[in-house]
Design an enzyme around this catalytic site. Structure first.
Site, short mmCIF file in Angstrom:
data_model
loop_
_atom_site.label_atom_id
_atom_site.label_comp_id
_atom_site.label_asym_id
_atom_site.label_seq_id
_atom_site.Cartn_x
_atom_site.Cartn_y
_atom_site.Cartn_z
N ARG A 87 0.85 -1.20 0.00
CA ARG A 87 0.00 0.00 0.00
C ARG A 87 0.88 1.25 0.00
NH1 ARG A 87 -5.11 1.87 1.84
NH2 ARG A 87 -4.96 3.49 3.42
N ASP A 147 -19.32 1.99 -4.80
CA ASP A 147 -19.47 1.03 -3.69
C ASP A 147 -20.94 0.74 -3.43
OD1 ASP A 147 -16.75 0.91 -3.34
OD2 ASP A 147 -16.70 2.47 -1.79
N HIS A 174 -13.21 4.55 0.97
CA HIS A 174 -13.53 4.04 -0.33
C HIS A 174 -14.78 3.22 -0.42
CE1 HIS A 174 -13.38 2.46 -4.47
NE2 HIS A 174 -12.10 2.33 -4.46
#
Ligand SMILES: NC(=O)c1ccc[n+]([C@@H]2O[C@H](COP(=O)([O-])OP(=O)(O)OC[C@H]3O[C@@H](n4cnc5c(N)ncnc54)[C@H](O)[C@@H]3O)[C@@H](O)[C@H]2O)c1
Length: 252
Positions: A87, A147, A174
Site C-alpha cells: 500500500r 461502492d 472508499h
C-alpha cells in the site's frame, strides 16, 4: 458549453470519457503522458458518434494546456495496485502522479471542480487538495456511488429481486451520476469522498459520506443519524485514512 477534462486515458479514464460523451455532458479533453494514446482513443470515440448518437467534441492530447478553462477535471491518472506492491508503494507512486497532475490543473484550470478517482482514493483526494491549493468544496473523490452500486447488486442477488428496487448508501473510506450532478448542477444527494470539518465528529480527513453535489462542488455534507456501532466503524475508517495520509507525508 461545459468543458470537462479527464486526466489519464487508461481503462477508467477512457470509459469515463465515452460515458461523458454519450450523455453529452460537455466538450471533453482527455490527457495522458503516453504519446498517441489519448489521440487514438479520442478518434475511435468520435468515429462512433453517429452510431451512439452524440455530438460533443472529444480531444485527445499529451499537452496539459488543452485543459485550459475546464469547469470539471476528473483525475484517473495513476497505477492500479499490483500483487507485489505494498500500500505504501502505491501511495508513493500515485501521490507523485497526482502531484504532477495537480500542478498542471492549478496552472491551466484554476477555476475547476476536481473529481479524484485514483486510488487509494481518500488519501489521493487529500493529496489533490494540498497540491492544487483549491478550497476543499472543489476537491472530492468518487467511490461511494460505485461502492453503493456494488452493494445494491449483492443485496438484490441475495434477495432474488430486481436491483432497481434496492437503495443503498455506503459510508466510510472508499459514479456516473456524480458527474451529471456537477455539470448540470442538479444538486443530487450522493455518496462521495468529501472533506470533513467536524461533520460525523471528524476533522481534516476525506471520507465517503452523503453530500449535495452541484456545479461548485460539494455544497453540503449531509449528516445522517448513525447507530453507535456505525459511528465506531466510521471513526475506525477515518483513523485508517489518517494513517495513510501520514504515509503520504513521508513520501513528499
Ligand atoms: N475510485 C474508484 O472507485 C476506482 C475504480 C477503479 C479504478 N480506480 C483507480 O483509478 C486509477 C486508474 O485506473 P485504470 O484502470 O484506468 O489504470 P490504467 O493503468 O488503465 O490507466 C492509467 C493511465 O494514467 C496514465 N498516467 C500516468 N501518469 C500520468 C500523468 N502524470 N499524467 C497523465 N496521465 C498519466 C497512464 O499512462 C495510464 O494510461 C487507479 O489508481 C485505480 O486504482 C479507482
Amino acid at each position: 458549453m461545459v468543458k470537462i477534462s479527464v486526466i489519464g486515458a487508461g481503462m477508467v479514464g477512457a470509459t469515463a470519457v465515452q460515458r461523458l460523451a454519450e450523455f453529452e455532458l460537455g466538450d471533453i479533453a482527455m490527457i495522458d503522458v503516453v504519446e498517441g494514446l489519448p489521440q487514438g482513443k479520442a478518434l475511435d470515440m468520435l468515429e462512433s458518434a453517429s452510431l451512439c448518437d452524440f455530438d460533443v467534441d472529444v480531444l485527445g492530447s499529451n499537452d496539459y494546456s488543452d485543459i485550459e478553462g475546464s469547469d470539471v477535471v476528473v483525475v484517473t491518472a495513476g497505477v492500479a495496485r499490483k500483487p507485489d506492491m505494498t500500500r505504501e508503494d502505491l501511495i508513493g507512486i500515485n501521490s507523485n502522479i497526482v502531484k504532477d497532475v495537480c500542478s498542471h490543473v492549478a496552472l491551466h484550470a484554476s477555476g475547476a471542480v476536481v473529481l479524484v478517482v485514483t486510488n487509494p482514493l481518500d488519501i489521493m483526494t487529500y493529496a489533490a487538495l494540498k497540491y492544487t491549493g483549491f478550497e476543499h468544496q472543489r476537491v472530492f473523490g468518487m467511490s461511494g456511488v460505485l461502492d453503493s452500486a456494488r452493494f445494491s447488486y449483492f443485496v438484490a442477488a441475495e434477495l432474488n429481486c430486481s436491483v432497481r428496487d434496492v437503495y443503498a448508501m455506503v459510508l466510510g473510506g472508499h459514479g456516473d451520476t456524480m458527474v451529471e450532478s456537477i455539470v448540470r448542477d442538479t444538486r443530487r444527494i450522493l455518496p462521495a469522498c468529501a472533506y470533513l470539518s467536524g461533520e460525523y465528529g471528524q476533522k481534516d480527513v476525506y471520507l465517503g459520506v452523503p453530500v449535495k453535489l452541484g456545479r461548485r462542488g460539494v455544497l453540503e455534507v449531509i449528516e445522517l443519524e448513525l447507530r453507535d456501532e456505525t459511528k465506531a466503524a466510521l471513526a475506525q475508517s477515518a483513523d485508517s485514512v489518517r494513517d495513510g495520509v501520514k504515509k503520504l507525508n513521508l513520501c513528499l
